[in-house]
Design an enzyme around this catalytic site. Structure first.
Site, PDB file in Angstrom:
ATOM      1  N   LYS A  36       0.849  -1.185   0.000  1.00  0.00           N
ATOM      2  CA  LYS A  36       0.000   0.000   0.000  1.00  0.00           C
ATOM      3  C   LYS A  36       0.885   1.235   0.000  1.00  0.00           C
ATOM      4  CE  LYS A  36      -4.038  -1.917   2.304  1.00  0.00           C
ATOM      5  NZ  LYS A  36      -4.849  -1.799   3.507  1.00  0.00           N
TER       6      LYS A  36
ATOM      7  N   HIS B 196       2.207   6.732   3.166  1.00  0.00           N
ATOM      8  CA  HIS B 196       1.740   8.130   3.175  1.00  0.00           C
ATOM      9  C   HIS B 196       2.517   8.980   4.182  1.00  0.00           C
ATOM     10  CE1 HIS B 196      -0.507   6.939   6.706  1.00  0.00           C
ATOM     11  NE2 HIS B 196      -1.049   5.964   6.001  1.00  0.00           N
TER      12      HIS B 196
ATOM     13  N   HIS C 122       3.060   7.816   7.670  1.00  0.00           N
ATOM     14  CA  HIS C 122       4.113   6.859   7.982  1.00  0.00           C
ATOM     15  C   HIS C 122       5.454   7.564   8.154  1.00  0.00           C
ATOM     16  CE1 HIS C 122       1.219   3.942   5.947  1.00  0.00           C
ATOM     17  NE2 HIS C 122       1.319   3.515   7.185  1.00  0.00           N
TER      18      HIS C 122
HETATM   19  N1  ARG Z   1       0.007  -0.362   9.641  1.00  0.00           N
HETATM   20  C1  ARG Z   1      -0.877   0.573  10.296  1.00  0.00           C
HETATM   21  C2  ARG Z   1      -1.274   1.685   9.341  1.00  0.00           C
HETATM   22  O1  ARG Z   1      -0.580   1.969   8.403  1.00  0.00           O
HETATM   23  C3  ARG Z   1      -0.256   1.203  11.515  1.00  0.00           C
HETATM   24  C4  ARG Z   1       0.063   0.243  12.613  1.00  0.00           C
HETATM   25  C5  ARG Z   1       0.113   0.921  13.949  1.00  0.00           C
HETATM   26  N2  ARG Z   1       0.430   0.056  15.008  1.00  0.00           N
HETATM   27  C6  ARG Z   1      -0.408  -0.812  15.608  1.00  0.00           C
HETATM   28  N3  ARG Z   1       0.066  -1.579  16.537  1.00  0.00           N
HETATM   29  N4  ARG Z   1      -1.659  -0.853  15.292  1.00  0.00           N
HETATM   30  O2  ARG Z   1      -2.294   2.308   9.545  1.00  0.00           O
END
Ligand code: ARG
Length: 579
Positions: free
Chosen positions: A139, A142, A145
């Site tokens: 994905k 963005h 991140h």
């Molecule tokens: N991968 C998720 C996203 O991009 C963020 C993860 C954050 N950490 C967690 N433990 N939920 O939205």
């Protein structure tokens, strides 16, 4: 060091008020430098003394202030005492200020400067797990991140410098329906060739293409579901394709993180907690916390009055788990594996509700450590674009920052000859990104602006780097002049005193950042330091001064340079020595 003065003022206060001197330390703080001229160095908050019971909280506060000021005496450390508005001001002996603040720099303790402050003695320095970055495979990467990456890195750096045992974790979005699509789509649109050449780009392309296809093609949708089911059943062909996607992505990210100066101890991910997530559901069930909704999904009732008015879904009607279920499992697993004292999650603020639910469910499951888990939320970035358009890959942002900086450097007359201008441009470009991001409160949204963030003047990362490089060059040009000792009485000009007054705040600023995990305190402290250094360059020349004056001034400049470099490193910025 600031501690010396705080301790000495507290000692007198302790004697005067017949209290333990330690009680005064939290009420004392260095006075922030505003305009240049300023007399007091420390202030004692009378309301803090009322709160902690040292002074009666019902008396007239101004009377108490004046009373206390009148009882205190000048001594060899404190030169002047005065009553302000609900504070007692202290001015310390000037020569001592110079000596104590600059002394540690002669002893190879530059890197530890300020970090042994007694302010940190009350911190519970245990194991902190910081989870940050956490992008999703295939994905878009963005702006959120990028923010998570640099903010998490800052928190980890800060805690580490303060003596915590820090575990840096990346929790990849490496599971879920996107892999069904990707797996099914790769056979149609993917190419191993392209995957090797440009993995992130190619996976994303395939993902976009399958998604489009699946929109009005039922067969494609079905194929995706089939693939995901094969994956969940650990069918070896499916697993090996998934594994390849994951490995290639992690490799690629590692390169980019390296450019950013970021690293992780652990690359975990949602995929690791598939089975455990099912166990969590069972535990919820056996604790009587799992309810079935009308739609047939598994939910946990979070409403205070237990009337199902607010629920959290942990199980789909087809028996598969969700993002939150995997997070529950992951948290429990981390506690078991790493036995952390605190855990910090860094994501954008739209996930605040998710983490609140996560912590609440953990607590209701009897995991009492969940109240030592914290979510650090941040705001949205608007308008992060590169010349070629919207940002899909982090790499594009880094490339553009470097290219723009390289261009700016080539336009500037003062730019020095460098061995590796690209590398310098990269480091300076990244510091510009970081400072733009860290200047305000993390919760605020902001608008991404290439031109503004790359200004050399203004409050930017470029300005920090430029000041650092200039100090390094001053030290380089005067190699051999600097000596182990210096005469403090040669640094009594207001310009130098102001810098030292500012440095008195360094440990307090770090302490504040450790409390609220906001980088803005440190960023603004360093920017202010750079402005003060700019005046000092003009007003305290080294060149053309007598040997002993030059020595003393060099000590001031090299000390300021160390603090600047240390602070920059905590922010996640690599200081450059030349630009
Ligand atoms: N991968 C998720 C996203 O991009 C963020 C993860 C954050 N950490 C967690 N433990 N939920 O939205």
């Amino acid at each position: 060091m600031a501690c010396f003065f705080r301790r000495s003022i507290a000692a007198q206060l302790g004697r005067t008020l017949q209290q333990s001197e330690d009680a005064f330390i939290p009420a004392l703080s260095a006075v922030a430098v505003f305009k240049k001229q300023q007399n007091a160095d420390f202030k004692l908050s009378i309301s803090a003394l009322r709160t902690n019971g040292i002074l009666p909280s019902n008396g007239d506060i101004q009377m108490q202030t004046e009373d206390l000021a009148a009882q205190l005496k000048q001594d060899s450390v404190v030169e002047d005492i005065s009553a302000g508005s609900a504070v007692v001001n202290f001015k310390v002996n000037r020569k001592l200020l110079v000596q104590k603040m600059l002394e540690p720099f002669g002893k190879d303790e530059d890197e530890k400067y300020g970090l042994n402050s007694e302010l940190f003695h009350t911190l519970k320095r245990g194991t902190t797990l910081v989870e940050y970055s956490s992008p999703n495979i295939a994905k878009k990467f963005h702006a959120g991140h990028l923010r998570s990456t640099i903010i998490g890195n800052f928190i980890a750096n800060l805690k580490q410098s303060l003596g915590y045992n820090v575990i840096r974790m990346n929790y990849l979005g490496d599971w879920g329906m996107q892999f069904g699509l990707l797996g099914a789509g790769f056979g149609l649109f993917g190419s191993q060739e392209k995957l090797k050449q440009n993995p992130l780009q190619h996976l994303f392309e395939v993902y976009v293409q399958v998604n489009k296809e699946a929109e009005n093609n039922e067969d494609m949708k079905q194929a995706a579901q089939d693939f995901f089911r094969r994956l969940e059943q650990r069918e070896s062909q499916a697993v090996s394709l998934w594994q390849q996607f994951r490995e290639i992505t992690v490799d690629e990210y590692q390169h980019i993180y390296k450019r950013l100066g970021v690293h992780f101890d652990i690359y975990s991910g949602e995929s690791f907690h598939q089975d455990q997530a099912q166990e969590v559901v069972q535990q919820l069930q056996s604790r009587g916390l799992l309810k079935t909704s009308e739609k047939g999904t598994g939910v946990v009732d979070l409403s205070p009055s237990a009337d199902m008015s607010s629920v959290c879904t942990v199980l789909r009607s087809d028996g598969t788990t969700l993002y939150i279920t995997r997070d529950l499992a992951a948290a429990i697993d981390r506690q078991e594996k790493y036995n952390f004292d605190e855990m910090i999650y860094v994501t954008d603020k739209s996930q605040a509700g998710h983490f609140q639910q996560l912590f609440q469910i953990l607590l209701s499951m009897g995991q009492s450590w969940a109240d030592r888990c914290e979510h650090v939320p941040f705001g949205l970035v608007r308008g992060m674009k590169t010349r070629s358009g919207e940002v899909v890959f982090l790499e594009d942002v880094l490339d553009e920052a470097r290219a723009r900086m390289l261009h700016n450097m080539s336009q500037t007359k003062t730019t020095k000859e460098m061995d590796d201008p690209e590398d310098t441009a990269e480091k300076v470009g990244i510091s510009a990104l970081i400072v733009q991001d860290f200047k305000g409160p993390l919760q605020s949204d902001y608008t991404f602006d290439w031109d503004r963030m790359l200004q050399t003047q203004g409050d930017t990362g470029v300005f920090l780097q430029y000041t650092h490089a200039r100090l390094c060059s001053l030290v380089r040009r005067n190699e051999g002049v600097e000596a182990a000792t210096f005469d403090p009485s040669l640094l009594l000009e207001q310009t130098s005193i102001t810098i030292l007054q500012h440095l008195l705040r360094y440990d307090e600023v770090l302490y504040l950042s450790a409390q609220d995990l906001q980088p803005k305190h440190l960023v603004n402290f360093l920017l202010k330091l750079c402005h003060l250094i700019a005046s000092a360059h003009r007003e305290l020349p080294v060149k053309g001064s007598s040997q002993d004056v030059a020595q003393a001034r060099l000590r001031l400049f090299s000390g300021a340079c160390s603090v600047l470099a240390n602070g920059m490193r905590i922010l996640g910025i690599t200081p450059v020595n030349k630009m």
